[in-house]
Design an enzyme around this catalytic site. Sequence first.
Site, PDB file in Angstrom:
ATOM      1  N   ARG A   1      34.399  31.475  30.584  1.00  0.00           N
ATOM      2  CA  ARG A   1      34.478  31.517  31.338  1.00  0.00           C
ATOM      3  C   ARG A   1      35.724  30.334  31.976  1.00  0.00           C
ATOM      4  NH1 ARG A   1      34.239  36.510  35.101  1.00  0.00           N
ATOM      5  NH2 ARG A   1      35.403  35.035  36.753  1.00  0.00           N
TER       6      ARG A   1
ATOM      7  N   ASN B   1      40.928  33.028  50.956  1.00  0.00           N
ATOM      8  CA  ASN B   1      40.846  34.094  50.091  1.00  0.00           C
ATOM      9  C   ASN B   1      41.076  35.070  51.980  1.00  0.00           C
ATOM     10  OD1 ASN B   1      40.490  36.848  48.618  1.00  0.00           O
ATOM     11  ND2 ASN B   1      38.031  35.943  48.299  1.00  0.00           N
ATOM     12  N   THR B   2      41.252  36.441  51.181  1.00  0.00           N
ATOM     13  CA  THR B   2      41.597  36.974  52.529  1.00  0.00           C
ATOM     14  C   THR B   2      40.180  38.824  51.829  1.00  0.00           C
ATOM     15  OG1 THR B   2      42.105  39.571  53.471  1.00  0.00           O
ATOM     16  CG2 THR B   2      43.434  38.435  51.970  1.00  0.00           C
ATOM     17  N   HIS B   3      39.448  39.089  53.384  1.00  0.00           N
ATOM     18  CA  HIS B   3      38.000  39.838  52.263  1.00  0.00           C
ATOM     19  C   HIS B   3      38.025  40.827  53.788  1.00  0.00           C
ATOM     20  CE1 HIS B   3      34.303  40.790  51.138  1.00  0.00           C
ATOM     21  NE2 HIS B   3      33.372  40.936  52.226  1.00  0.00           N
TER      22      HIS B   3
ATOM     23  N   ASP C   1      35.194  28.462  49.071  1.00  0.00           N
ATOM     24  CA  ASP C   1      33.710  27.366  48.589  1.00  0.00           C
ATOM     25  C   ASP C   1      32.844  28.230  47.519  1.00  0.00           C
ATOM     26  OD1 ASP C   1      31.985  28.853  48.950  1.00  0.00           O
ATOM     27  OD2 ASP C   1      31.075  27.695  51.144  1.00  0.00           O
TER      28      ASP C   1
ATOM     29  N   GLY D   1      30.469  29.904  46.876  1.00  0.00           N
ATOM     30  CA  GLY D   1      29.525  31.032  46.988  1.00  0.00           C
ATOM     31  C   GLY D   1      30.940  32.400  47.194  1.00  0.00           C
TER      32      GLY D   1
ATOM     33  N   ASP E   1      32.174  34.569  49.392  1.00  0.00           N
ATOM     34  CA  ASP E   1      32.733  34.791  50.885  1.00  0.00           C
ATOM     35  C   ASP E   1      32.602  34.433  51.289  1.00  0.00           C
ATOM     36  OD1 ASP E   1      34.716  36.895  48.925  1.00  0.00           O
ATOM     37  OD2 ASP E   1      33.032  38.295  48.711  1.00  0.00           O
TER      38      ASP E   1
HETATM   39  C1  GRF Z   1      42.490  44.034  50.255  1.00  0.00           C
HETATM   40  O1  GRF Z   1      41.696  44.907  51.363  1.00  0.00           O
HETATM   41  C2  GRF Z   1      41.447  42.337  50.181  1.00  0.00           C
HETATM   42  O2  GRF Z   1      40.912  41.572  51.357  1.00  0.00           O
HETATM   43  C3  GRF Z   1      40.492  43.104  48.965  1.00  0.00           C
HETATM   44  O3  GRF Z   1      41.081  43.664  48.151  1.00  0.00           O
HETATM   45  C4  GRF Z   1      42.099  44.290  49.285  1.00  0.00           C
HETATM   46  C5  GRF Z   1      43.559  43.591  48.264  1.00  0.00           C
HETATM   47  O4  GRF Z   1      44.613  45.041  48.619  1.00  0.00           O
HETATM   48  N1  GRF Z   1      40.213  41.883  48.163  1.00  0.00           N
HETATM   49  P1  GRF Z   1      46.223  45.086  47.845  1.00  0.00           P
HETATM   50  O5  GRF Z   1      46.368  44.518  46.410  1.00  0.00           O
HETATM   51  O6  GRF Z   1      46.871  43.529  48.644  1.00  0.00           O
HETATM   52  O7  GRF Z   1      47.164  46.396  48.131  1.00  0.00           O
END
Ligand code: GRF
Length: 202
Positions: free
Chosen positions: A67, A109-111, A143, A145, A147
């Site tokens: 890794r 990141n987006t969650h 960071d 952790g 999310d």
């Molecule tokens: C999003 O909901 C993101 O937050 C999650 O996976 C999805 C990604 O969607 N981790 P895409 O591949 O951009 O359509």
Amino acid sequence: MPTLRVVVLVSGTGTLLRALLTACADPNYGVTVTAVGADRSDAPALRAARAAGVETFACAVEDYPNRLAWDTELTRLVGRHQPDLVISAGFLKLVGAPFLREFAGRFINTHPSLLPAFPGMHAVGDALAYGVRVTGCTVFFVDGGVDSGPIIDQRVVPVLPADTEDILHERIKVVERAMLADVVGRMSRLGWTVLGRRVVLG
Ligand code: GRF
């Protein structure tokens, strides 16, 4: 007009990436996607990037002895593009210490949940199983952790009685795409400061 140089990391279909690329077509948006990287060479998102004329690279964990070696190479591949901001847009890998050190304060990141509720890989199913009436999405600085980093923005999505995990996730993703494009544009135009857990744009 100065432009924010962005590298986007993806694993899947790349609809978030496409939303960013669409936003970048407007010169007033102030963002250039300089490269798109994936953890698998067959990610459909890489095809979307190439179709938009953006350079791509793949860095698969299984191609490296461990890794740390993967993380070091990913850090190098992203760093070559000298990004002001690195965006994980559906990138389904946790990066390690070398990557976090190199891109500290400029890796977001987006969650698909309202963090700190429902971190991890199964956010939408977990929210549905818990029975919450509203969920949503969060953009945050990464960071060490899961999310857990400082939150930049969040949007609320109601949970409807007939929702399945897929239906709810699709509705969240509509909001998530708009939020990500909006946040990245504001970061470019206003700049940002992270004060402990508080993020200030402008
Ligand atoms: C999003 O909901 C993101 O937050 C999650 O996976 C999805 C990604 O969607 N981790 P895409 O591949 O951009 O359509």
